[in-house]
Scaffold this motif. Structure first.
Motif, mmCIF file in Angstrom:
data_model
loop_
_atom_site.group_PDB
_atom_site.id
_atom_site.type_symbol
_atom_site.label_atom_id
_atom_site.label_comp_id
_atom_site.label_asym_id
_atom_site.label_seq_id
_atom_site.Cartn_x
_atom_site.Cartn_y
_atom_site.Cartn_z
ATOM 1 N N ALA A 78 0.866 -1.178 0.000
ATOM 2 C CA ALA A 78 0.000 0.000 0.000
ATOM 3 C C ALA A 78 0.899 1.223 0.000
ATOM 4 C CB ALA A 78 -0.889 -0.005 1.236
ATOM 5 N N GLY A 79 0.437 2.293 -0.641
ATOM 6 C CA GLY A 79 1.286 3.466 -0.719
ATOM 7 C C GLY A 79 0.520 4.754 -0.859
ATOM 8 N N LYS A 80 1.274 5.843 -0.800
ATOM 9 C CA LYS A 80 0.694 7.170 -0.959
ATOM 10 C C LYS A 80 0.464 7.452 -2.438
ATOM 11 C CE LYS A 80 2.721 9.139 3.176
ATOM 12 N NZ LYS A 80 3.559 10.208 3.726
ATOM 13 N N VAL A 81 -0.498 8.337 -2.687
ATOM 14 C CA VAL A 81 -0.904 8.635 -4.050
ATOM 15 C C VAL A 81 -0.615 10.094 -4.357
ATOM 16 C CG1 VAL A 81 -2.862 8.686 -5.632
ATOM 17 C CG2 VAL A 81 -2.723 6.921 -3.905
ATOM 18 N N GLY A 82 -0.121 10.337 -5.568
ATOM 19 C CA GLY A 82 0.101 11.696 -6.042
ATOM 20 C C GLY A 82 -0.673 11.925 -7.326
ATOM 21 N N ILE A 83 -0.734 13.183 -7.738
ATOM 22 C CA ILE A 83 -1.418 13.533 -8.977
ATOM 23 C C ILE A 83 -0.442 14.310 -9.852
ATOM 24 C CG2 ILE A 83 -3.250 14.935 -9.988
ATOM 25 C CD1 ILE A 83 -4.980 14.296 -7.645
ATOM 26 N N ARG A 84 -0.314 13.901 -11.115
ATOM 27 C CA ARG A 84 0.453 14.674 -12.085
ATOM 28 C C ARG A 84 -0.478 15.100 -13.204
ATOM 29 N NH1 ARG A 84 4.728 9.928 -12.546
ATOM 30 N NH2 ARG A 84 3.227 8.585 -13.519
ATOM 31 N N ILE A 85 -0.119 16.184 -13.840
ATOM 32 C CA ILE A 85 -0.904 16.664 -14.972
ATOM 33 C C ILE A 85 -0.118 16.348 -16.233
ATOM 34 C CG2 ILE A 85 -1.890 18.680 -16.089
ATOM 35 C CD1 ILE A 85 -2.259 19.860 -13.274
ATOM 36 N N GLU A 86 -0.725 15.554 -17.112
ATOM 37 C CA GLU A 86 -0.105 15.160 -18.368
ATOM 38 C C GLU A 86 -1.001 15.597 -19.515
ATOM 39 O OE1 GLU A 86 0.456 10.947 -18.153
ATOM 40 O OE2 GLU A 86 2.037 11.100 -16.649
ATOM 41 N N THR A 87 -0.454 15.575 -20.706
ATOM 42 C CA THR A 87 -1.257 15.885 -21.882
ATOM 43 C C THR A 87 -1.529 14.601 -22.639
ATOM 44 O OG1 THR A 87 0.751 16.363 -23.144
ATOM 45 C CG2 THR A 87 -0.362 18.219 -22.133
ATOM 46 N N ASP A 88 -2.773 14.444 -23.103
ATOM 47 C CA ASP A 88 -3.121 13.245 -23.861
ATOM 48 C C ASP A 88 -2.838 13.484 -25.338
ATOM 49 O OD1 ASP A 88 -5.128 14.988 -24.501
ATOM 50 O OD2 ASP A 88 -6.788 13.693 -23.903
ATOM 51 N N LYS A 89 -3.193 12.524 -26.187
ATOM 52 C CA LYS A 89 -2.870 12.600 -27.611
ATOM 53 C C LYS A 89 -3.600 13.735 -28.340
ATOM 54 C CE LYS A 89 -6.097 8.826 -28.183
ATOM 55 N NZ LYS A 89 -6.154 7.400 -28.290
ATOM 56 N N GLY A 91 -3.967 16.709 -26.979
ATOM 57 C CA GLY A 91 -3.412 17.959 -26.470
ATOM 58 C C GLY A 91 -4.119 18.487 -25.237
ATOM 59 N N ASN A 92 -5.076 17.737 -24.696
ATOM 60 C CA ASN A 92 -5.797 18.144 -23.496
ATOM 61 C C ASN A 92 -5.007 17.774 -22.253
ATOM 62 O OD1 ASN A 92 -7.952 18.982 -25.116
ATOM 63 N ND2 ASN A 92 -8.869 16.947 -25.060
ATOM 64 N N LYS A 93 -5.107 18.611 -21.211
ATOM 65 C CA LYS A 93 -4.438 18.308 -19.948
ATOM 66 C C LYS A 93 -5.311 17.346 -19.150
ATOM 67 C CE LYS A 93 -1.751 22.476 -19.658
ATOM 68 N NZ LYS A 93 -1.398 23.650 -18.870
ATOM 69 N N VAL A 94 -4.689 16.312 -18.589
ATOM 70 C CA VAL A 94 -5.408 15.267 -17.863
ATOM 71 C C VAL A 94 -4.697 15.017 -16.538
ATOM 72 C CG1 VAL A 94 -6.164 12.868 -17.934
ATOM 73 C CG2 VAL A 94 -6.060 14.189 -20.043
ATOM 74 N N LYS A 95 -5.483 14.887 -15.455
ATOM 75 C CA LYS A 95 -4.920 14.513 -14.158
ATOM 76 C C LYS A 95 -4.734 13.007 -14.120
ATOM 77 C CE LYS A 95 -6.846 18.181 -11.292
ATOM 78 N NZ LYS A 95 -7.737 18.461 -10.165
ATOM 79 N N VAL A 96 -3.554 12.559 -13.687
ATOM 80 C CA VAL A 96 -3.243 11.136 -13.607
ATOM 81 C C VAL A 96 -2.799 10.822 -12.192
ATOM 82 C CG1 VAL A 96 -1.750 9.306 -14.470
ATOM 83 C CG2 VAL A 96 -2.542 11.083 -16.025
ATOM 84 N N ARG A 97 -3.418 9.794 -11.573
ATOM 85 C CA ARG A 97 -3.016 9.356 -10.240
ATOM 86 C C ARG A 97 -1.859 8.363 -10.370
ATOM 87 N NH1 ARG A 97 -7.826 6.772 -7.279
ATOM 88 N NH2 ARG A 97 -8.034 5.708 -9.260
ATOM 89 N N TYR A 98 -0.891 8.449 -9.442
ATOM 90 C CA TYR A 98 0.249 7.536 -9.464
ATOM 91 C C TYR A 98 0.716 7.275 -8.037
ATOM 92 C CZ TYR A 98 3.365 11.458 -8.485
ATOM 93 O OH TYR A 98 3.992 12.512 -7.883
ATOM 94 N N PHE A 99 1.430 6.149 -7.862
ATOM 95 C CA PHE A 99 2.012 5.823 -6.560
ATOM 96 C C PHE A 99 3.331 6.573 -6.427
ATOM 97 C CE2 PHE A 99 -0.751 2.145 -7.184
ATOM 98 C CZ PHE A 99 -1.385 2.123 -5.962
ATOM 99 N N LYS A 100 3.498 7.294 -5.310
ATOM 100 C CA LYS A 100 4.684 8.117 -5.130
ATOM 101 C C LYS A 100 5.958 7.282 -5.001
ATOM 102 C CE LYS A 100 2.596 12.243 -3.247
ATOM 103 N NZ LYS A 100 2.654 13.250 -2.182
#
Length: 110
Positions: A78-89, A91-100
């Motif tokens: 189990a771990g902590k979660v972070g959010i990064r903002i990436e661009t999809d194909k 060109g829109n900005k999308v929030k993506v959850r990831y394990f820190k």
């Protein structure tokens, strides 16, 4: 609240500590979730049309979101979660959850 319906979580405190289960329902305004097989309570139910016999049923009750952590199946922890903002194909900005800790991306079940 970074935990959503369908996520795998591990209970980190309480009598169900260490239990891994899926989030059945999330209540963001209350900061609570219902996890499969965790915090099972007995409820006395009167006979109804859906349940003509009534009786004592067992069901999962809400648990506070601070008592659970997202479970990383690849790292088996189990771990902590972070959010990064990436661009999809497109060109829109999308929030993506990831394990820190591991950097693994959390796939949303839609």
């Amino acid at each position: 609240m970074l935990i959503r319906k369908g996520d795998k979580v591990q209970v980190i405190t309480g009598s169900y500590k260490g239990t891994v289960g899926e989030v059945l329902k999330a209540f963001p305004k209350e900061n609570k979730v219902i996890v499969e097989g965790v915090n099972v309570v007995k409820k006395h139910q009167k006979p109804t049309q859906q349940n003509p016999e009534g009786g004592i049923i067992e069901k999962e009750a809400k648990i506070h979101v601070s008592n659970v952590a997202l479970y990383d199946e690849k790292a088996k922890t189990a771990g902590k979660v972070g959010i990064r903002i990436e661009t999809d194909k497109d060109g829109n900005k999308v929030k993506v959850r990831y394990f820190k800790k591991s950097g693994n991306e959390i796939k949303d079940k839609k």
